[in-house]
Write an enzyme that holds these catalytic residues in place. Sequence first.
Site, PDB file in Angstrom:
ATOM      1  N   GLN A  31       0.818  -1.204   0.000  1.00  0.00           N
ATOM      2  CA  GLN A  31       0.000   0.000   0.000  1.00  0.00           C
ATOM      3  C   GLN A  31       0.864   1.270   0.000  1.00  0.00           C
ATOM      4  O   GLN A  31       2.058   1.221   0.252  1.00  0.00           O
ATOM      5  CB  GLN A  31      -0.936  -0.020   1.219  1.00  0.00           C
ATOM      6  N   ASP A  86       0.981   0.157  13.559  1.00  0.00           N
ATOM      7  CA  ASP A  86       1.407   1.425  14.160  1.00  0.00           C
ATOM      8  C   ASP A  86       1.675   1.291  15.654  1.00  0.00           C
ATOM      9  O   ASP A  86       2.382   2.094  16.237  1.00  0.00           O
ATOM     10  CB  ASP A  86       0.355   2.512  13.902  1.00  0.00           C
ATOM     11  N   ASP A 156      -7.311  -4.645  13.965  1.00  0.00           N
ATOM     12  CA  ASP A 156      -7.120  -3.210  13.751  1.00  0.00           C
ATOM     13  C   ASP A 156      -6.726  -3.022  12.295  1.00  0.00           C
ATOM     14  O   ASP A 156      -5.568  -2.799  11.968  1.00  0.00           O
ATOM     15  CB  ASP A 156      -6.026  -2.693  14.697  1.00  0.00           C
ATOM     16  N   SER A 157      -7.713  -3.110  11.421  1.00  0.00           N
ATOM     17  CA  SER A 157      -7.415  -3.139   9.989  1.00  0.00           C
ATOM     18  C   SER A 157      -7.708  -1.802   9.329  1.00  0.00           C
ATOM     19  O   SER A 157      -8.307  -0.911   9.936  1.00  0.00           O
ATOM     20  CB  SER A 157      -8.293  -4.201   9.332  1.00  0.00           C
ATOM     21  N   THR A 158      -7.304  -1.697   8.076  1.00  0.00           N
ATOM     22  CA  THR A 158      -7.742  -0.587   7.234  1.00  0.00           C
ATOM     23  C   THR A 158      -9.143  -0.928   6.712  1.00  0.00           C
ATOM     24  O   THR A 158      -9.729  -1.927   7.103  1.00  0.00           O
ATOM     25  CB  THR A 158      -6.763  -0.399   6.057  1.00  0.00           C
ATOM     26  N   PRO A 163      -5.245  -5.213   1.014  1.00  0.00           N
ATOM     27  CA  PRO A 163      -4.855  -6.379   1.821  1.00  0.00           C
ATOM     28  C   PRO A 163      -5.840  -6.733   2.939  1.00  0.00           C
ATOM     29  O   PRO A 163      -5.803  -7.831   3.471  1.00  0.00           O
ATOM     30  CB  PRO A 163      -3.496  -5.973   2.408  1.00  0.00           C
TER      31      PRO A 163
HETATM   32  N1  AG3 Z   1      -7.544   1.633  11.591  1.00  0.00           N
HETATM   33  C1  AG3 Z   1      -8.320   2.062  10.494  1.00  0.00           C
HETATM   34  C2  AG3 Z   1      -9.592   2.730  10.682  1.00  0.00           C
HETATM   35  C3  AG3 Z   1     -10.240   2.849   9.362  1.00  0.00           C
HETATM   36  C4  AG3 Z   1     -10.204   4.228   8.852  1.00  0.00           C
HETATM   37  N2  AG3 Z   1     -10.933   4.331   7.636  1.00  0.00           N
HETATM   38  C5  AG3 Z   1     -11.035   5.455   6.920  1.00  0.00           C
HETATM   39  N3  AG3 Z   1     -10.459   6.531   7.309  1.00  0.00           N
HETATM   40  N4  AG3 Z   1     -11.698   5.455   5.810  1.00  0.00           N
HETATM   41  C6  AG3 Z   1      -6.662   2.615  12.011  1.00  0.00           C
HETATM   42  C7  AG3 Z   1      -5.397   2.054  12.427  1.00  0.00           C
HETATM   43  C8  AG3 Z   1      -5.049   2.611  13.732  1.00  0.00           C
HETATM   44  N5  AG3 Z   1      -4.232   1.720  14.464  1.00  0.00           N
END
Ligand code: AG3
Length: 281
Positions: A31, A86, A156-158, A163
């Site tokens: 990414q 992170d 804790d995903s996107t 992926p």
């Molecule tokens: N986790 C992602 C939250 C999703 C955000 N989505 C968005 N902005 N469209 C964040 C990772 C933090 N550890």
Amino acid sequence: MDLWFTERYPQGWGITFKIERSLYSGKSRYQRIDVLETAGHGRLLVIDGCVMFTEADEFVYHEMLTHVPLFSHPNPKRVLVIGGGDGGAVREIVRHSCVEEVVLVDIDEDVIKVSREFFPSVSCELDNPKVQVLAEDGVRYLESCPPKSFDIILVDSTDPVGPAVGLFEKPFFEKCFRALKRDGIMAAQSGSPYFQLDLVGRVHRTVAQVFPAVRTYIAGTPSYGGLWTFVIGSKNGDPAQGPIREDQLAVSDLKYYNYEVHKGAFALPNYILREIGKQEK
Ligand code: AG3
């Protein structure tokens, strides 16, 4: 120069930050990763154009993803985080002195590196001796770990593009279920109830096919444009009944979570209740 970054949501809506400068921009194997210095919200981590967090309000998301499940479990000792390279979730988890071991599995080692370099206040516990950091595929990790390995699994995903797609589907939640011990609890970010309402409903119903107790809960996350949802699946108790551990005060300096917030987070507006197929009260 008047520089602004906007995360564009599909419905012609954007979340915009005034930017002082770009600190990092790179393409990993998986990414695109950007670190931006904002004018008013500290540093901002962006992955594939999506806001991951700002230093100013990351505490909301990280505290709510972690402390709600951790205080809903009688004695969490082994915790797995999938994604979250992170380190924000890990930072919150190790505040619980009962936790003996945290395994963080993020597919993208560049996220871990970038956070270590640019977000010391978020990645600060990645070197804690209780924490094992692995840059590998979380789904494969779950497949290879013995059944009943963890008390808590946090996802804790996107967003479900790239992926992370598989992390929102039934086979993945089944793997989580298998890897959880008897009182095990899984919690995952499940999207914006405003921009991604269909996703919120779909994920809730999918988790309900796998776990005997499932709940959706919410928190106010300004950098994601308002409310955000989390889904929690439990093998035993109902997390919405409130925290079952009495040692909340052992975790000090929390900026968002407390026992009232825990209970209140499960009170859902009607439009969300309808989407997840629950009765309005
Ligand atoms: N986790 C992602 C939250 C999703 C955000 N989505 C968005 N902005 N469209 C964040 C990772 C933090 N550890």
